[in-house]
Design an enzyme around this catalytic site. Structure first.
Site, mmCIF file in Angstrom:
data_model
loop_
_atom_site.group_PDB
_atom_site.id
_atom_site.type_symbol
_atom_site.label_atom_id
_atom_site.label_comp_id
_atom_site.label_asym_id
_atom_site.label_seq_id
_atom_site.Cartn_x
_atom_site.Cartn_y
_atom_site.Cartn_z
ATOM 1 C CD GLU A 1 44.542 93.426 38.943
ATOM 2 O OE1 GLU A 1 43.648 93.111 38.529
ATOM 3 O OE2 GLU A 1 45.313 92.677 39.574
ATOM 4 N N GLY B 1 33.926 92.659 42.391
ATOM 5 C CA GLY B 1 32.499 92.446 41.883
ATOM 6 C C GLY B 1 31.417 93.374 42.423
ATOM 7 C CG MET C 1 37.944 86.642 46.830
ATOM 8 S SD MET C 1 38.361 85.145 45.496
ATOM 9 C CE MET C 1 38.790 83.907 46.751
ATOM 10 C CD GLU C 2 42.598 89.206 47.118
ATOM 11 O OE1 GLU C 2 42.435 88.195 46.345
ATOM 12 O OE2 GLU C 2 41.776 90.406 46.626
ATOM 13 C CG ASP D 1 32.264 90.290 38.385
ATOM 14 O OD1 ASP D 1 31.770 90.007 39.477
ATOM 15 O OD2 ASP D 1 33.576 90.093 38.175
#
Length: 250
Positions: A13, A79, A193-194, A217
């Site tokens: 990214e 996700g 996760m951030e 996903d």
């Protein structure tokens, strides 16, 4: 002029963003490369946060302390948790929660101790502007992704969602864990996760924050399928197009 910070967790990214910045200069701080330059007439600092809440919080703090950014945007993949948040959709956070924060019985589950809250809201105006940019990009996904990626990943009618994103220091990649999160945090659209850590840092500093995530996903037993290819061919291109559209009209 306002300085805009752009963070991503994965190299793909950031590489797409850097390719769009004509004059970026590297400044190395805390083991990270911060790329200082311009994009669509705006002062921009782009950086790879690395993966996880602590790494992201460290990166955000350096952006705020050293580079004095006036707004911070996190972009990348997540996700999907909510049934309607499907692969290829984009989620713009209105708030973020750490799904692995649990200091009970001293504090309620998910509440960050001494903050009196579990949810850290994003900046409404910034988030709304990014949601509008995302809607514009997703109105013609083939222009940004190409017909092959759309066919391969079945991205027939991608949508933009606004709502809760949850963050934690584990990659949610099985159906049981995904269903447990959906049960305990039913409003959550997506998991990563951030973001919640960065939102907390930005609250501390009083700096507007927004998060834009492409659903890569369904955070279930198939979560690993073609993940890296999806990041490269879909999520990174969405990030580039959405940020570009936003900056052009900012």
């Amino acid at each position: 002029m306002a300085v805009i910070g752009i963070m991503s967790a994965m190299h793909e990214e950031l590489a797409a963003v850097l390719a769009a910045m004509p004059d970026e200069q590297r400044v190395r701080v805390a083991g990270r490369d911060f790329w200082v330059g311009h994009w669509h007439g705006h002062d921009v600092v782009a950086v790879l946060s690395r993966i996880g809440k602590v790494a992201a919080a460290t990166t955000a703090t350096v952006l705020l302390e050293r580079f004095k950014v006036d707004a911070l945007v996190f972009t990348g993949a997540a996700g999907g948790l909510a049934p309607h948040a499907q692969v290829g959709d984009v989620v713009v956070a209105t708030g973020l929660v750490q799904h692995d924060m649990d200091a009970s019985p001293l504090f309620p589950q998910y509440e960050v101790p001494l903050y009196g809250r579990a949810r850290f809201d994003t900046d409404p105006a910034l988030s709304q502007a990014l949601a509008a940019a995302a809607s514009q990009v997703l109105s013609d996904p083939a222009q940004h992704l190409g017909a092959q990626a759309i066919a391969d990943f079945h991205l027939l009618s991608p949508r933009v969602h606004q709502g809760l994103i949850v963050s934690g220091d584990r990659f949610v990649s099985n159906t049981a864990e995904s269903q447990a999160l959906q049960h305990s945090l039913p409003d959550a659209l997506a998991v990563e996760m951030e973001g919640a850590a960065v939102a907390q840092v930005c609250l501390d500093y009083g700096v507007p924050f927004a998060a834009v995530r492409t659903i890569s996903d369904r955070a279930d037993d198939d979560a690993h399928t073609d993940f890296n290819r999806f990041i490269r061919e879909v999520a990174s291109r969405y990030s580039l197009a959405i940020l570009s559209q936003w900056l052009m009209h900012r």
